[in-house]
Design a protein around this motif. Structure first.
Motif, PDB file in Angstrom:
ATOM      1  N   UNK A   1      -3.878   3.274   0.884  1.00 58.80           N
ATOM      2  CA  UNK A   1      -4.488   3.027  -1.252  1.00 58.80           C
ATOM      3  C   UNK A   1      -3.214   1.742  -1.367  1.00 58.80           C
ATOM      4  N   UNK A   2      -4.401   0.787  -1.828  1.00 62.18           N
ATOM      5  CA  UNK A   2      -3.605  -0.156  -1.983  1.00 62.18           C
ATOM      6  C   UNK A   2      -2.521  -0.240  -3.618  1.00 62.18           C
ATOM      7  N   UNK A   3      -1.791  -1.178  -3.786  1.00 61.40           N
ATOM      8  CA  UNK A   3      -0.731  -1.154  -5.306  1.00 61.40           C
ATOM      9  C   UNK A   3       0.829  -1.830  -4.571  1.00 61.40           C
TER      10      UNK A   3
ATOM     11  N   UNK B   1       5.112  -2.912   1.668  1.00 61.88           N
ATOM     12  CA  UNK B   1       4.548  -4.096   1.678  1.00 61.88           C
ATOM     13  C   UNK B   1       3.735  -5.566   2.851  1.00 61.88           C
ATOM     14  N   UNK B   2       3.191  -5.726   1.768  1.00 62.62           N
ATOM     15  CA  UNK B   2       2.074  -6.468   2.772  1.00 62.62           C
ATOM     16  C   UNK B   2       3.290  -7.239   3.521  1.00 62.62           C
TER      17      UNK B   2
ATOM     18  N   UNK C   1       0.951  -1.001   0.059  1.00 65.17           N
ATOM     19  CA  UNK C   1       0.032  -0.073   0.050  1.00 65.17           C
ATOM     20  C   UNK C   1       0.771   1.460  -0.026  1.00 65.17           C
ATOM     21  N   UNK C   2       0.102   1.914  -0.467  1.00 62.06           N
ATOM     22  CA  UNK C   2       1.009   3.735  -0.277  1.00 62.06           C
ATOM     23  C   UNK C   2       0.264   4.553   0.282  1.00 62.06           C
ATOM     24  N   UNK C   3       1.047   5.319   1.276  1.00 63.59           N
ATOM     25  CA  UNK C   3       1.106   6.567   1.926  1.00 63.59           C
ATOM     26  C   UNK C   3       1.275   7.410   1.862  1.00 63.59           C
TER      27      UNK C   3
END
Length: 287
Positions: A108-110, A26-27, A9-11
């Motif tokens: 947001x996921x990515x 990363x997850x 995900x992005x922050x």
């Protein structure tokens, strides 16, 4: 071209993103270790969050160096805003020093596709949005079709960033990105290109020329800023300075190997700087 896929995900809150830099977690933070034998290690915090540098593009600087020097902010901010909107962030608010104070949603996921980090420990990557259809932690073949789904390709099509290639990028991907950049260059009123002075010439009479007026390749901007902060506004010694810095690159159209941007930069009238080759004709060696 084979690259490592990492889902996550992005922050942006609390960070200072620009048009080619954003933070990613990363997850599975252990997947950073899979890049351990591919050059420089990725620097990350205890949660695995790391800074990404988007491969093959260069956006105008919003805060370069210890003095936080910027390029014309109209285009620097436009590239940043385009990247964040493309990723899925809305209502992004900035406070002092370009720091994001709020954004919707918080993350947001990515996913990213990468072969390693740069000398500063930033992960160099192709950036994708949303959930990947593949499991992370595996190498996948990245072709032109996949490249066209990335933020890197999208930003070049908008004309808001420059192509800036390094040797690790596979030639077929470079060819596609060059085509995207050249199409943006010829589109009427597209992005920064109508204002670009990289090859036509930019008048430099001091630092304010670079921060307020000159729209040029960020790599050339950074070299000019570093030079001007060491010397007086005269550009007489700038070619010698470039020779000393020794950026190593190849001119694609001729196959010539060069050490130093003085090989493709000229000074006219004592104040006008221009590159004699377009950015997409150069492939730089990684530091």
């Amino acid at each position: 071209m084979t690259m490592l896929l990492i889902n996550g995900s992005f922050q942006v809150k609390g960070t200072q993103p620009d048009g080619d830099t954003v933070h990613f977690t990363p997850d599975d933070p252990n997947e950073w270790g899979l890049l351990g034998n591919r050059g420089h290690s990725v620097k990350h915090d205890a949660l695995g969050r790391a800074t990404l540098r988007l491969d093959a593009i260069d956006a105008l600087e919003t805060h370069y160096g210890p003095n936080r020097v910027h390029q014309p902010l109209r285009f620097a901010h436009a590239a940043r805003d385009e990247l964040l909107a493309w990723l899925g962030f809305t209502n992004v608010q900035q406070g002092p020093n370009e720091t994001v104070t709020a954004a919707t949603p918080a993350t947001v996921p990515g996913f990213i596709l990468t072969t390693g980090a740069d000398v500063h420990g930033r992960c160099v990557a192709l950036v994708g949005r949303g959930a990947s259809r593949d499991s992370g932690g595996v190498d996948i073949d990245v072709d032109v079709a996949i490249l066209r789904t990335t933020a890197n390709h999208h930003l070049l099509t908008t004309g808001l960033v420059y192509p800036t290639f390094y040797r690790s990028l596979f030639p077929s991907l470079r060819t596609e990105l060059t085509a995207a950049a050249q199409q943006a260059q010829t589109a009427p009123g597209q992005g920064l290109w109508p204002s670009d002075g990289t090859t036509t010439g930019a008048k430099v009479t001091g630092l304010s020329s670079l921060t307020d007026d000159a729209v040029i390749l960020p790599k050339l901007f950074r070299r000019l800023v570093d030079y001007l902060q060491l010397s007086d506004p005269s550009l007489a010694c700038f070619p010698a300075y470039l020779a000393g810095v020794q950026d190593h690159f190849t001119i694609l159209s001729t196959g010539r190997r060069c050490a130093g941007l003085h090989n493709v930069v000229e000074i006219t009238n004592g104040q006008t700087v221009r590159m004699t080759r377009p950015p997409e004709d150069l492939v730089f060696d990684e530091a």
